[in-house]
Design a protein around this motif. Structure first.
Motif, PDB file in Angstrom:
ATOM      1  N   GLU A 263      -5.184  -7.310 -55.784  1.00  0.00           N
ATOM      2  CA  GLU A 263      -4.779  -5.935 -56.097  1.00  0.00           C
ATOM      3  C   GLU A 263      -3.254  -5.755 -56.137  1.00  0.00           C
ATOM      4  O   GLU A 263      -2.713  -5.160 -57.070  1.00  0.00           O
ATOM      5  CB  GLU A 263      -5.429  -5.006 -55.063  1.00  0.00           C
ATOM      6  N   ARG A 266      -1.727  -7.339 -59.179  1.00  0.00           N
ATOM      7  CA  ARG A 266      -2.004  -6.552 -60.388  1.00  0.00           C
ATOM      8  C   ARG A 266      -0.991  -5.410 -60.527  1.00  0.00           C
ATOM      9  O   ARG A 266      -0.487  -5.127 -61.608  1.00  0.00           O
ATOM     10  CB  ARG A 266      -3.425  -5.993 -60.311  1.00  0.00           C
ATOM     11  N   ARG A 267      -0.681  -4.770 -59.394  1.00  0.00           N
ATOM     12  CA  ARG A 267       0.287  -3.656 -59.451  1.00  0.00           C
ATOM     13  C   ARG A 267       1.690  -4.149 -59.810  1.00  0.00           C
ATOM     14  O   ARG A 267       2.395  -3.513 -60.583  1.00  0.00           O
ATOM     15  CB  ARG A 267       0.300  -2.901 -58.119  1.00  0.00           C
TER      16      ARG A 267
END
Ligand code: GLA
Length: 386
Positions: A263, A266-267
């Protein structure tokens, strides 16, 4: 705190410490208008050079030593040309440039050098690139060798990457060399093609607000974000073998492969991908005179840096939030590496005096700190002072 010395006094400062008649070279600091944390990923940036600069005065010596006096630090450093090494000291930037020139087969003579800067040190306005570029030009003036602008910018970056140990991109050194008065510099960090785009000074002023904080984690977190983003690029390459850097990935491609990335990675990637698009959209808006649209993209850039790339901090967020509540502000965002330093604001010129007063007052109320606020026009790049 000591007030910053005036670069116009560089020759008297030199003469207070060294004999001889020096030549003087001047390189500006920069403020990035939009395109943050994209240069390391073959992306786009849009900085300007500011009116503050670093000067390096130089005269040759007969031995193999570089003696550098920093008027800001009020300290003399002695650098042996045949045994240059990183010391975790301000003089590393000068030593790094000398080391890179020598690594390229350019034999430097010893030198006396005096450096003076009115770029706030550690303020996110790239005092380091200004020092590297002014020192590099000074060294080159002592030998029968010249470098073109691109080679000069690359040399400064290598000094920082390979000698100082900061994995920065090319933006700061490139704009310090190539900037032009009245214009922003749209740089493609893959090809190093660039375009100088006029900023309409009569319609929007660039106001820089220094939070006066510099959190220690800056350099280590910079390298950590870069590691995250490069890890993300490797994962994406497994899905899209044709990509070379995040520059080649669209938002749609990232979304489709989102489940394959941790996560936080991805950011990080999403920031870079969306920021590249904001630079291109922003410059298009600027060319069409759509300044409100440009300001909205600056605002979106800050949000992305705050939540996706996570390089903002409390003081930067407070400064940006206050700015956005004031009349005449088209856009406000953190600028530079992050974790302190400055914000950049695009403000309607007639609103600038009230903006300055109000933001200084409210920031002080909120944090107890007195910010430095200055208005700058885009200035020219590095040159010899004659
Ligand atoms: C620092 C680096 C630049 C760039 C910015 C973030 O200033 O030196 O190369 O990566 O951070 O945009």
């Amino acid at each position: 705190m000591r007030t910053r010395p005036a670069t116009a006094d560089t020759i008297p400062f030199f003469k207070a410490h060294f004999p001889g008649e020096p030549r003087v070279f001047r390189a500006p600091g920069r403020v990035n208008i939009i395109g943050e944390h994209t240069d390391n990923y073959d992306g786009y940036v849009f900085p300007i050079a500011v009116s503050m600069a670093t000067t390096a005065a130089i005269a040759p010596r007969r031995d193999r030593t570089i003696r550098v006096w920093s008027e800001n630090m009020r300290e003399l450093a002695s650098l042996p040309l045949d045994a240059l090494e990183r010391r975790g000291h301000w003089s590393d930037y000068v030593a790094g440039v000398a080391a890179m020139l020598q690594a390229d087969g350019i034999t430097l003579p010893g030198a006396d050098m005096c450096v003076v800067s009115d770029v706030p040190i550690g303020g996110g306005l790239s005092s380091s690139a200004a020092l590297e570029i002014s020192a590099a030009m000074a060294f080159l003036s002592l030998v029968d060798h010249s470098l073109d602008g691109v080679a000069l910018a690359k040399l400064g970056r290598r000094a920082e990457n390979e000698f100082v140990g900061m994995n920065c991109g090319i933006m700061d050194q490139f704009v310090a060399v190539h900037a032009e008065r009245g214009k922003g510099l749209l740089l493609d960090c893959r090809t190093l093609d660039y375009e100088l785009v006029p900023l309409p000074a009569g319609e929007a002023a660039v106001v820089v607000c220094n939070t006066m904080v510099k959190h220690e984690l800056g350099a280590s977190e910079y390298n950590a974000r870069r590691a995250d983003t490069l890890a993300g690029t490797e994962l994406l390459k497994a899905i899209y073998p044709e990509i070379r850097a995040l520059r080649d990935v669209s938002s749609g491609m990232l979304e489709q492969s989102a489940h394959r990335l941790p996560e936080h990675i991805r950011r990080r990637c999403r920031h870079v991908i969306t920021e590249n698009q904001r630079v291109l959209d922003g410059v298009a808006a600027l060319k069409e005179g759509r300044l409100e649209a440009f300001g909205d993209l600056m605002n979106a850039s800050h949000e992305s840096l705050r939540t996706d790339y996570e390089v903002s901090c409390k003081e930067l967020d407070i400064m940006v939030e206050i700015a956005r509540s004031l009349p005449g502000v088209l856009g406000a965002r953190m600028t530079g590496g992050g974790f302190g330093g400055c914000t950049v604001n695009l403000v309607r010129p007639d609103r600038v005096p009230a903006f300055r007063e109000e933001i200084a007052h409210r920031y002080h109320q909120a944090t107890g700190l007195k910010p430095d606020i200055f208005v700058t026009e885009p200035m020219e790049g590095a040159r010899e002072v004659v």
